[in-house]
Design an enzyme around this catalytic site. Structure first.
Site, PDB file in Angstrom:
ATOM      1  N   CYS A  62       0.786  -1.122   0.084  1.00 57.63           N
ATOM      2  CA  CYS A  62       0.112  -0.360   0.374  1.00 57.63           C
ATOM      3  C   CYS A  62       0.666   1.466   0.222  1.00 57.63           C
ATOM      4  O   CYS A  62       2.426   0.882   0.303  1.00 57.63           O
ATOM      5  CB  CYS A  62      -0.716  -0.116   1.499  1.00 57.63           C
ATOM      6  SG  CYS A  62      -0.240   0.220   2.427  1.00 57.63           S
ATOM      7  N   ALA A  65       3.471   1.691   2.393  1.00 53.39           N
ATOM      8  CA  ALA A  65       4.228   0.892   3.117  1.00 53.39           C
ATOM      9  C   ALA A  65       5.280   1.855   1.668  1.00 53.39           C
ATOM     10  O   ALA A  65       6.950   1.900   1.949  1.00 53.39           O
ATOM     11  CB  ALA A  65       4.191  -0.510   2.060  1.00 53.39           C
ATOM     12  N   ARG A  96      12.849  -5.305   6.108  1.00 46.05           N
ATOM     13  CA  ARG A  96      13.378  -4.484   4.919  1.00 46.05           C
ATOM     14  C   ARG A  96      15.269  -4.123   5.626  1.00 46.05           C
ATOM     15  O   ARG A  96      15.960  -4.305   4.069  1.00 46.05           O
ATOM     16  CB  ARG A  96      12.607  -3.233   5.021  1.00 46.05           C
ATOM     17  CG  ARG A  96      11.933  -3.138   3.579  1.00 46.05           C
ATOM     18  CD  ARG A  96      11.318  -2.141   1.921  1.00 46.05           C
ATOM     19  NE  ARG A  96      12.311  -2.100   1.133  1.00 46.05           N
ATOM     20  CZ  ARG A  96      12.608  -1.529   0.238  1.00 46.05           C
ATOM     21  NH1 ARG A  96      13.136  -0.187   0.752  1.00 46.05           N
ATOM     22  NH2 ARG A  96      13.091  -2.150  -0.516  1.00 46.05           N
ATOM     23  N   HIS A 195       5.638   5.843  -2.602  1.00 43.37           N
ATOM     24  CA  HIS A 195       7.520   6.668  -3.060  1.00 43.37           C
ATOM     25  C   HIS A 195       7.057   8.074  -3.379  1.00 43.37           C
ATOM     26  O   HIS A 195       7.599   8.746  -3.308  1.00 43.37           O
ATOM     27  CB  HIS A 195       7.638   5.500  -4.138  1.00 43.37           C
ATOM     28  CG  HIS A 195       7.794   4.415  -3.745  1.00 43.37           C
ATOM     29  ND1 HIS A 195       7.453   3.823  -5.002  1.00 43.37           N
ATOM     30  CD2 HIS A 195       8.064   3.496  -2.552  1.00 43.37           C
ATOM     31  CE1 HIS A 195       7.808   2.253  -4.620  1.00 43.37           C
ATOM     32  NE2 HIS A 195       7.989   2.643  -3.012  1.00 43.37           N
TER      33      HIS A 195
HETATM   34  S1  SF4 Z   1      -1.086  -2.154   6.209  1.00 53.55           S
HETATM   35 FE1  SF4 Z   1      -2.205  -0.121   7.656  1.00 53.55          FE
HETATM   36  S2  SF4 Z   1      -2.011   2.141   5.798  1.00 53.55           S
HETATM   37 FE2  SF4 Z   1      -1.546  -0.467   4.761  1.00 53.55          FE
HETATM   38  S3  SF4 Z   1      -3.480  -0.209   3.392  1.00 53.55           S
HETATM   39 FE3  SF4 Z   1      -3.062  -2.022   5.528  1.00 53.55          FE
HETATM   40  S4  SF4 Z   1      -4.187  -1.155   7.264  1.00 53.55           S
HETATM   41 FE4  SF4 Z   1      -3.632   0.980   5.626  1.00 53.55          FE
END
Ligand code: SF4
Length: 489
Positions: A62, A65, A96, A195
């Site tokens: 996402c 991330a 990472r 990014h």
């Molecule tokens: S990891 Fe957190 S920020 Fe990313 S999609 Fe899932 S809930 Fe949303």
């Protein structure tokens, strides 16, 4: 040479698509192709950076991330707050392997998880006050931090908290940068937008900090090393070569980096960019606003390293050009010895790759140095300009798969039967259970570095160790075991 002829590869794609309902089939067909080095623009053969089809197993991450996990997280002397529920930060913490020097919890914070730990009442009444309190606590407990970034998770965007005003207020109180990021996971189609959002925040909240500072003493050989996240020490293995050839690295983004290096980058003479996908936005911005030219380079495998060192040196004077030749000459015998040792064990082996937005093209040369061939390549979050660069590096007839689904990748692997698959942790155990050698190519499978000459020695050893491991012959997929038992009964 390619494992499959173009017609065979095209037929395989059609066969794999067969199981989908018509609408999904039409959609997915645009993301699967057979490479053709004669095509100038990839958009003629493959579509990328689109929403994943609901219901299929996408392997993407996402926007949070992309921002926190990739671009901002490695800035070691800042505290990065995962703003929202505890899970996003906790499950992504330290995964990472962005190595850094410093004392964790004192002047470096890379592997720690700072979270505002949203509860139901924060969703109902808002989380701004909690965020302010958290920043105050950070300032008390970790006074040597050099700034804070606020990385928004999904709920923050849904309830509309005003993290910008909290940032401004707290930055003033602490006299340190506080950077708000609207990188909620639901934004965009993948981590790629994260990014971009992270780049934009550096552009707006960090780079102007030293616009009026003339105290920096520059040299003609100052460079910024960007788009290297120091996975397993990659940036260190790269930096050493640039310094040996006579350049001065004034900024390293963002692996083992500091906020001060972010601010200094516009003062460099050249910006050297490793991961184009995650940092090209800032490279373009620094070129437009500060006149810093940028150049992509590739430090995977001796062929590409030598090519890149010479390309970099050509931007400078004879002193640096001689320096590049000296570095290449110094390491060539070592590289030849590595190739001599491993090539006979790896020659002719086929690899299929499915990784982020850069590596499936960047590592092709390193595999070729070992006599191996990439017969399938795909990206989770690449854009058209990444595929434009990729098709030039791949042989005719290589399978290309964009945002591949779990089902498609498994089917391709079953049919192509590569000798090695390189992808992420989510794919690792599926293919290992099939008895196919696998390397995790996001975090180098807890190894590395893979960049630079030092990295190639480790890369070659790891590929050999994985591929020629006797365990694969002893493995039988659980479903095959069941089939065998049924037949025997
Ligand atoms: S990891 Fe957190 S920020 Fe990313 S999609 Fe899932 S809930 Fe949303």
């Amino acid at each position: 040479m390619c494992a499959m002829k173009r017609e065979e590869a095209e037929a395989l794609i059609q066969e794999v698509l067969e199981v989908y309902p018509e609408k999904a089939r039409k959609d997915r067909a645009k993301h699967l192709a057979v490479s053709d080095p004669n095509v100038e623009q990839a958009k003629k053969c493959i579509v990328s950076n689109r929403k994943s089809v609901p219901g299929v197993m996408t392997i993407r991450g996402c926007a949070y991330a992309g921002s926190k996990g990739v671009v901002w997280g490695p800035i070691k002397d800042m505290v990065h707050i995962s703003h929202g529920p505890v899970g996003c930060g906790q499950y992504s913490r330290a995964g990472r392997r962005n190595y850094y020097t410093g004392h964790t919890g004192i002047n470096a914070f890379g592997t720690m998880n700072f979270t505002s730990d949203f509860q139901e009442k924060d969703i109902v009444f808002g989380g701004d006050k909690k965020l302010e309190k958290l920043i105050d606590e950070i300032q008390t407990l970790f006074p040597l931090h050099k700034g804070i970034s606020i990385q928004s998770e999904c709920p923050v965007g849904l309830i509309g908290d005003d993290i910008e005003s909290v940032s401004k207020k707290k930055a003033k109180e602490m006299d340190k940068p506080v950077v708000p990021l609207r990188c909620e996971g639901f934004r965009g189609v993948s981590q790629s937008l994260g990014h971009h959002i992270a780049n934009d925040a550096i552009r707006d909240w960090v780079l102007p900090n030293r616009d009026d500072d003339s105290s920096f003493e520059s040299t003609p050989y100052d460079i910024a090393l960007t788009g290297d996240y120091n996975i397993g020490g990659d940036a260190w293995a790269s930096r050493i070569l640039l310094e040996e050839m006579g350049l001065r690295v004034v900024a390293q983004w963002s692996g083992d980096g500091t906020i001060s290096e972010l601010e200094l980058a516009p003062k460099a003479k050249v910006n050297l960019l490793h991961c184009y996908r995650s940092m090209n936005y800032l490279a373009r911005h620094m070129e437009e606003k500060y006149g810093v030219p940028w150049m992509e380079y590739n430090f995977f495998g001796p062929t590409k390293i030598a090519e890149s060192l010479r390309k970099i040196a050509a931007l400078f004077d004879e002193k640096i050009q001689e320096g590049a030749e000296r570095v290449i000459a110094k390491y060539t015998p070592q590289m030849n010895a590595i190739i001599e040792k491993y090539r006979p064990r790896l020659e002719g082996k086929k690899v299929m790759l499915y990784v982020g937005g850069l590596r499936p093209r960047h590592v092709v040369g390193a595999y070729e140095d070992l006599g191996m061939e990439v017969v399938g390549a795909g990206y989770e979050f690449a854009h058209n300009d990444d595929y434009d660069r990729t098709i030039k590096d791949l042989g005719e007839g290589t399978l290309l798969y964009d945002d591949v689904t779990g089902y498609e990748l498994e089917e391709f692997v079953k049919r192509v039967r590569p000798d090695l698959v390189g992808s992420g942790i989510k794919e690792k155990y599926i293919f290992q259970k099939m008895g196919i050698p696998f390397r995790q190519m996001h975090s180098w499978d807890y190894s590395g570095p893979y960049h630079g000459y030092d990295g190639f020695a480790i890369f070659a050893r790891d590929m050999d160790m994985t591929l020629n491991n006797p365990c694969w012959d002893k493995l039988q997929a659980p479903w095959k075991k069941a089939e065998a038992a049924a037949k025997a009964a």
